[in-house]
Design an enzyme around this catalytic site. Structure first.
Site, PDB file in Angstrom:
ATOM      1  N   VAL A   1     -49.761   5.077  10.304  1.00  0.00           N
ATOM      2  CA  VAL A   1     -49.498   5.928  11.482  1.00  0.00           C
ATOM      3  C   VAL A   1     -50.539   7.018  11.692  1.00  0.00           C
ATOM      4  O   VAL A   1     -50.630   7.579  12.780  1.00  0.00           O
ATOM      5  CB  VAL A   1     -48.098   6.609  11.458  1.00  0.00           C
ATOM      6  CG1 VAL A   1     -46.977   5.618  11.655  1.00  0.00           C
ATOM      7  CG2 VAL A   1     -47.908   7.464  10.227  1.00  0.00           C
ATOM      8  N   ASN A  38     -40.579   8.189  11.970  1.00  0.00           N
ATOM      9  CA  ASN A  38     -39.994   8.518  10.663  1.00  0.00           C
ATOM     10  C   ASN A  38     -41.026   8.599   9.543  1.00  0.00           C
ATOM     11  O   ASN A  38     -40.822   9.344   8.581  1.00  0.00           O
ATOM     12  CB  ASN A  38     -38.945   7.444  10.323  1.00  0.00           C
ATOM     13  CG  ASN A  38     -38.588   7.452   8.855  1.00  0.00           C
ATOM     14  OD1 ASN A  38     -37.826   8.308   8.393  1.00  0.00           O
ATOM     15  ND2 ASN A  38     -39.158   6.537   8.084  1.00  0.00           N
ATOM     16  N   SER A  78     -37.455  18.106   9.182  1.00  0.00           N
ATOM     17  CA  SER A  78     -36.853  18.354   7.864  1.00  0.00           C
ATOM     18  C   SER A  78     -36.292  19.773   7.873  1.00  0.00           C
ATOM     19  O   SER A  78     -36.692  20.590   8.718  1.00  0.00           O
ATOM     20  CB  SER A  78     -37.951  18.244   6.793  1.00  0.00           C
ATOM     21  OG  SER A  78     -37.504  18.746   5.547  1.00  0.00           O
ATOM     22  N   TYR A  93     -46.367  20.339   3.376  1.00  0.00           N
ATOM     23  CA  TYR A  93     -45.244  19.639   4.010  1.00  0.00           C
ATOM     24  C   TYR A  93     -44.534  20.550   5.027  1.00  0.00           C
ATOM     25  O   TYR A  93     -44.201  20.119   6.142  1.00  0.00           O
ATOM     26  CB  TYR A  93     -44.284  19.190   2.908  1.00  0.00           C
ATOM     27  CG  TYR A  93     -43.135  18.324   3.343  1.00  0.00           C
ATOM     28  CD1 TYR A  93     -43.349  17.072   3.936  1.00  0.00           C
ATOM     29  CD2 TYR A  93     -41.808  18.723   3.135  1.00  0.00           C
ATOM     30  CE1 TYR A  93     -42.288  16.264   4.303  1.00  0.00           C
ATOM     31  CE2 TYR A  93     -40.743  17.915   3.499  1.00  0.00           C
ATOM     32  CZ  TYR A  93     -40.985  16.691   4.083  1.00  0.00           C
ATOM     33  OH  TYR A  93     -39.930  15.890   4.440  1.00  0.00           O
ATOM     34  N   ALA A 108     -45.839  23.017   6.635  1.00  0.00           N
ATOM     35  CA  ALA A 108     -46.736  23.167   7.786  1.00  0.00           C
ATOM     36  C   ALA A 108     -46.612  21.959   8.711  1.00  0.00           C
ATOM     37  O   ALA A 108     -46.521  22.090   9.942  1.00  0.00           O
ATOM     38  CB  ALA A 108     -48.179  23.327   7.304  1.00  0.00           C
ATOM     39  N   LYS A 153     -44.053  19.718   8.938  1.00  0.00           N
ATOM     40  CA  LYS A 153     -42.734  19.541   9.556  1.00  0.00           C
ATOM     41  C   LYS A 153     -42.426  20.665  10.565  1.00  0.00           C
ATOM     42  O   LYS A 153     -41.737  20.427  11.561  1.00  0.00           O
ATOM     43  CB  LYS A 153     -41.652  19.452   8.481  1.00  0.00           C
ATOM     44  CG  LYS A 153     -41.752  18.187   7.613  1.00  0.00           C
ATOM     45  CD  LYS A 153     -41.654  16.891   8.419  1.00  0.00           C
ATOM     46  CE  LYS A 153     -41.562  15.663   7.534  1.00  0.00           C
ATOM     47  NZ  LYS A 153     -41.498  14.398   8.280  1.00  0.00           N
ATOM     48  N   ILE A 168     -32.085  14.213   0.769  1.00  0.00           N
ATOM     49  CA  ILE A 168     -31.559  12.855   0.980  1.00  0.00           C
ATOM     50  C   ILE A 168     -32.014  11.960  -0.178  1.00  0.00           C
ATOM     51  O   ILE A 168     -33.190  11.951  -0.561  1.00  0.00           O
ATOM     52  CB  ILE A 168     -32.058  12.264   2.329  1.00  0.00           C
ATOM     53  CG1 ILE A 168     -31.756  13.224   3.505  1.00  0.00           C
ATOM     54  CG2 ILE A 168     -31.440  10.887   2.562  1.00  0.00           C
ATOM     55  CD1 ILE A 168     -30.298  13.533   3.751  1.00  0.00           C
TER      56      ILE A 168
END
Ligand SMILES: NC(=O)c1ccc[n+]([C@@H]2O[C@H](COP(=O)([O-])OP(=O)(O)OC[C@H]3O[C@@H](n4cnc5c(N)ncnc54)[C@H](O)[C@@H]3O)[C@@H](O)[C@H]2O)c1
Length: 251
Positions: A65, A91, A143, A156, A158, A160, A189
């Site tokens: 992606v 996702n 998140s 992470y 930054a 999200k 999760i």
């Protein structure tokens, strides 16, 4: 319930974890799905397993992606296989837990390129089709880390946080074209990747002290909210970031 008969869905990072549960949920409710992932073996196995279980068509597409050409090719593939796209679920994501001094430039770039740029590129690739048919739904994977900071996740958080703001921005920009854009913000999760991080002591502390429901979430509990956002039940939900965290950020 088979809410998604005739609905055409593309889910990135659909080979495992939350993505796989999302593909399974849409397929179980009658949707045709393109599952994209960079991991060929797992993606092909997941597509086969889910289509056999649900009798819905699930087509695997292999690509990264963070690469614009792959994203454009995945949209083209979905248009050819399904004759159109109604729902895009962004996702695919990676995450590393590490103090700021230990974050390599490689991990910074990978996290930003996959989680943030990948989301942007997929949105950019699908928008002409959605605008042309004047309908479409985009659901981005943010998140709790996109809403509140968490120690050792600078890269992470930054990425999200950026996904939450891509969602709000595109909601404003694309709403007039009848394109709905929302994101989900899961907390802890229980996916294989999280299990592999061997956070067992930390997890118990989390459950005891930070998650009011006193348990971690399951991928299916995120997939069900994504399905709600894709459905007509959410027809006036737009630009929203929905926490799925057992109450973690209620505090
Ligand atoms: N598990 C959690 O606790 C949690 C919490 C909040 C948000 N999230 C987010 O949910 C998403 C899925 O998380 P998960 O725990 O299910 O992860 P996972 O590692 O189990 O699955 C991610 C999938 O994405 C694929 N992928 C990774 N990078 C890719 C790329 N560049 N191109 C294409 N495919 C790629 C992987 O091959 C894998 O199949 C991620 O965006 C993650 O940040 C997870």
């Amino acid at each position: 319930m088979r809410r998604f008969e005739g609905t055409r869905v593309i889910v990135t990072g659909g080979a495992r974890g939350i993505g796989k549960a999302t593909v399974a949920r849409f397929a179980a409710e009658g949707a045709t799905v393109v599952l994209t992932d960079r991991d060929r073996e797992t993606a092909e196995a997941a597509a086969k397993e889910i289509s056999e279980e649900t009798s819905s068509s699930v087509y695997p597409f292999i690509g990264d992606v963070s690469v614009k050409a792959d994203d454009e090719a995945s949209i083209q593939f979905a248009l050819e296989k399904m004759g159109g796209i109604d729902v895009l679920v962004n996702n695919a994501g990676v995450y590393y837990e590490e103090p700021i001094e230990e974050i390599s430039e490689e991990h910074w770039d990978e996290t930003i390129n996959v989680d943030l740029k990948g989301t942007f590129l997929m949105c950019q690739a699908v928008v002409p089709h959605f605008k042309e048919k004047r309908s479409g739904v985009i659901i981005n994977m943010a998140s709790t880390n996109g809403i509140a900071g968490e120690i050792y996740y600078t890269h992470y958080n930054a990425a999200k946080g950026g996904v939450v703001l891509i969602t709000k921005t595109l909601a404003i920009e694309l709403g007039p074209f009848n394109i709905r854009v929302n994101c989900v913000c899961p907390g802890y999760i229980d996916t294989e990747t999280v299990q592999a991080m061997d956070l067992s002591e930390f997890v118990q502390d989390y459950i005891d002290n930070k998650i009011p429901l006193r348990r971690v979430g399951q991928p299916e509990e995120v997939a069900s909210v994504i399905a709600f956002l894709a459905s007509d039940d959410a027809s006036f939900v737009h630009g929203e970031s929905i926490l799925i965290d057992g109450g973690q950020l209620a505090d």
